[in-house]
Enzyme design. Structure first.
Site, PDB file in Angstrom:
ATOM      1  N   TYR A 142       0.860  -1.185   0.000  1.00  7.79           N
ATOM      2  CA  TYR A 142       0.000   0.000   0.000  1.00  7.79           C
ATOM      3  C   TYR A 142       0.889   1.224   0.000  1.00  7.79           C
ATOM      4  O   TYR A 142       1.852   1.303   0.766  1.00  7.79           O
ATOM      5  CB  TYR A 142      -0.892  -0.001   1.242  1.00  7.79           C
ATOM      6  CG  TYR A 142      -1.734   1.245   1.415  1.00  7.79           C
ATOM      7  CD1 TYR A 142      -1.477   2.153   2.442  1.00  7.79           C
ATOM      8  CD2 TYR A 142      -2.792   1.525   0.560  1.00  7.79           C
ATOM      9  CE1 TYR A 142      -2.256   3.296   2.613  1.00  7.79           C
ATOM     10  CE2 TYR A 142      -3.580   2.663   0.715  1.00  7.79           C
ATOM     11  CZ  TYR A 142      -3.302   3.546   1.748  1.00  7.79           C
ATOM     12  OH  TYR A 142      -4.057   4.684   1.908  1.00  7.79           O
ATOM     13  N   ASP A 237       9.382   2.625  -1.109  1.00  6.59           N
ATOM     14  CA  ASP A 237       8.419   3.323  -0.260  1.00  6.59           C
ATOM     15  C   ASP A 237       8.735   2.957   1.195  1.00  6.59           C
ATOM     16  O   ASP A 237       8.343   1.897   1.681  1.00  6.59           O
ATOM     17  CB  ASP A 237       6.993   2.925  -0.633  1.00  6.59           C
ATOM     18  CG  ASP A 237       5.975   3.621   0.274  1.00  6.59           C
ATOM     19  OD1 ASP A 237       4.767   3.450   0.033  1.00  6.59           O
ATOM     20  OD2 ASP A 237       6.396   4.317   1.218  1.00  6.59           O
ATOM     21  N   LYS A 265       5.455   9.515   8.419  1.00  5.63           N
ATOM     22  CA  LYS A 265       5.258   8.992   9.773  1.00  5.63           C
ATOM     23  C   LYS A 265       6.302   9.501  10.782  1.00  5.63           C
ATOM     24  O   LYS A 265       6.183  10.596  11.318  1.00  5.63           O
ATOM     25  CB  LYS A 265       5.195   7.460   9.717  1.00  5.63           C
ATOM     26  CG  LYS A 265       3.990   6.953   8.894  1.00  5.63           C
ATOM     27  CD  LYS A 265       3.918   5.461   8.866  1.00  5.63           C
ATOM     28  CE  LYS A 265       2.880   4.958   7.891  1.00  5.63           C
ATOM     29  NZ  LYS A 265       1.515   4.960   8.390  1.00  5.63           N
TER      30      LYS A 265
HETATM   31  P1  KE4 Z   1      -0.440   8.479   4.474  1.00  4.07           P
HETATM   32  O1  KE4 Z   1      -1.021   9.150   3.253  1.00  4.07           O
HETATM   33  O2  KE4 Z   1      -1.476   7.665   5.229  1.00  4.07           O
HETATM   34  O3  KE4 Z   1       0.344   9.448   5.391  1.00  4.07           O
HETATM   35  O4  KE4 Z   1       0.682   7.442   3.976  1.00  4.07           O
HETATM   36  C1  KE4 Z   1       0.314   6.464   3.024  1.00  4.07           C
HETATM   37  C2  KE4 Z   1       1.302   5.305   3.093  1.00  4.07           C
HETATM   38  C3  KE4 Z   1       2.278   5.199   2.129  1.00  4.07           C
HETATM   39  N1  KE4 Z   1       3.186   4.190   2.146  1.00  4.07           N
HETATM   40  C4  KE4 Z   1       3.161   3.254   3.135  1.00  4.07           C
HETATM   41  C5  KE4 Z   1       4.180   2.150   3.125  1.00  4.07           C
HETATM   42  C6  KE4 Z   1       2.180   3.325   4.158  1.00  4.07           C
HETATM   43  O5  KE4 Z   1       2.165   2.376   5.127  1.00  4.07           O
HETATM   44  C7  KE4 Z   1       1.231   4.368   4.146  1.00  4.07           C
HETATM   45  C8  KE4 Z   1       0.128   4.488   5.192  1.00  4.07           C
HETATM   46  N2  KE4 Z   1       0.040   3.421   6.137  1.00  4.07           N
HETATM   47  C9  KE4 Z   1      -1.263   3.176   6.707  1.00  4.07           C
HETATM   48  C10 KE4 Z   1      -1.092   1.999   7.683  1.00  4.07           C
HETATM   49  N3  KE4 Z   1      -1.389   0.767   7.091  1.00  4.07           N
HETATM   50  C11 KE4 Z   1      -1.826   4.390   7.335  1.00  4.07           C
HETATM   51  C12 KE4 Z   1      -3.010   4.138   8.235  1.00  4.07           C
HETATM   52  C13 KE4 Z   1      -4.272   4.733   7.659  1.00  4.07           C
HETATM   53  O6  KE4 Z   1      -4.492   4.605   6.416  1.00  4.07           O
HETATM   54  O7  KE4 Z   1      -5.053   5.306   8.455  1.00  4.07           O
END
Ligand code: KE4
Length: 424
Positions: A142, A237, A265
């Protein structure tokens, strides 16, 4: 009715699903989410005053635990001077220099306000730099919710993807090829078919969004080699793994230099953040220097930068990664010990402070094998742990996070709670 339940009822009237991000809704966990009012260290307190040992860690940022003193001080000192100026600020330079110093693959970096923005921008940059349109991603990885990355493997998996969400045009999804993770031959076939059309390959080097599992030996090195051979960019990523698994993420553990890296993060200390960076030759294609447009009102926000920098400096000062490995190993040893005695089918995956327990007898190496984990068992596990005051991800397709604020007593209490949750 509990206070959280009342809040959830109100929330559902004015927020889709009652939450501002889907995973928070505890879908298929057969209970409403709880609402957190405060958190300190490894513990959350919900609206009804319940204390929980937290292994979600706001999905990664809370590597020092919640509200670490160094981050709070940095936020307070910075915020009193103003919150956002729409001009460059000194702290953005400090952050960029720190990232470039710590991450081998990054010579220049651009800040964003989320991981989604970072990966979306990295994809656009790869397309702009190479002049190509197709990208490769991997099932189960993801990368946030931009159209080109909300794509599932289609029927013609090797040729084009299909939308993984309503609202993503088929024409956009068709430019994304979705392959199984850890499958070398699938990548070879895709490059054989689309050699000079592939702008980039984006991968979570240690996937953490389908549970947590690891690349087979040599797999990441293979991706580096085949992208180099075909003039495609390799994009790591590391939004989740960056500064979590080592001072220089997974690329530091493997000695691999991707062309672009995305981050998020931890570098925001809990405030909105993302970043993408890489070789100067590529990054100089980003506006205002180059033709690839990218922007953001709050990109590099000084308060978020101060929070993230304080966190990074504390991680380095204390060599937090040794402590995280010690705590992670303690948890793993305890969990394996009791699971061995229960004869339950399980697969436990861990690297440093990231872990995941799958209820399956088959090794987990990609999305397909992760999906074989028994969902009902996970739901019982999750609910039992919550009753025992332990909060793990409300989905088997997430990762557990340990922080430096977790104590040996927290870990030992967690092992006991795991054993009770899984007692036959
Ligand atoms: P954000 O747009 O949520 O800040 O980041 C997206 C993203 C991009 N790349 C990786 C490897 C990620 O894990 C994420 C976001 N992770 C999720 C957790 N599975 C965020 C939690 C959520 O969607 O509320």
């Amino acid at each position: 009715m509990s206070i959280s339940e009342e809040l959830y009822e109100r929330a559902c009237r004015v927020i889709p699903g009652g939450v501002n991000s889907p995973v928070r809704a505890f879908q298929r966990m057969e209970r409403a989410p709880f609402f957190v009012t405060e958190a300190r260290g490894a513990h959350l307190r919900d609206a009804d005053g319940r204390e929980l040992i937290d292994y979600v860690g706001t999905w990664g940022p809370a590597i020092l635990g919640h509200a670490p003193r160094c981050v709070l001080q940095a936020v307070q000192q910075t915020a009193t001077k103003g919150l956002s100026f729409g001009t460059p600020t000194p702290v953005e330079v400090d952050m960029a220099e720190t990232i470039c110093r710590l991450v081998p693959g990054i010579q220049k970096v651009r800040m964003t306000s989320s991981g989604t923005e970072a990966t979306m921008s990295a994809i656009r940059l790869a397309r702009g730099f190479t002049g190509r349109s197709r990208i490769i991603k991997f099932a189960g990885c993801y990368h946030g919710h931009s159209d080109s990355l909300l794509v599932a493997a289609g029927s013609g998996a090797l040729t084009h993807g299909e939308p993984d969400s309503a609202g993503v045009p088929r024409e956009v999804a068709a430019l994304t090829i979705v392959l199984p993770f850890n499958d070398v031959e699938a990548v070879r076939q895709a490059f054989k078919r689309f050699r000079d059309e592939i702008a980039g390959v984006i991968v979570e080097p240690y996937p953490g969004n389908a549970g947590f599992f690891l690349p087979r030996p040599g797999y990441l090195e293979f991706l580096r080699e085949i992208t180099e051979q075909n003039g495609s960019l390799l994009i790591f990523d590391e939004v989740m793994t960056g500064f979590r698994l080592s001072p220089s993420g997974v690329q530091g553990l493997h000695g691999i230099t991707p062309d672009l890296t995305t981050l998020g993060k931890i570098i925001g200390g809990g405030l909105p953040v993302g970043a993408f960076g890489g070789r100067a030759e590529i990054m100089d294609c980003i506006s205002p220097l180059g033709p690839v447009y990218q922007a953001g009102t709050l990109s590099g926000n000084p308060v978020a930068m101060a929070a993230g920098l304080a966190q990074l400096r504390e991680l380095e000062r204390t060599d937090a990664w040794s402590r995280l490995e010690f705590l992670g190993a303690r948890l793993e040893e305890g969990v394996r010990q009791f699971l061995h005695d229960t004869h339950l089918p399980y697969v436990f995956k861990r690297c440093g402070s990231m872990f995941c327990l799958f209820f399956t007898s088959e090794d987990v190496v990609d999305l397909a094998t992760a999906r074989k984990s028994d969902f009902a068992t996970y739901r019982r596990f999750f609910l039992s742990l919550l009753d025992q005051g332990i909060f793990v991800a409300p989905s088997p397709f997430e990762t557990g996070f340990i922080s430096t604020a977790h104590t040996e007593a927290d870990i030992d209490a967690t092992i006991l709670a795991f054993s009770r949750a899984l007692r036959p």
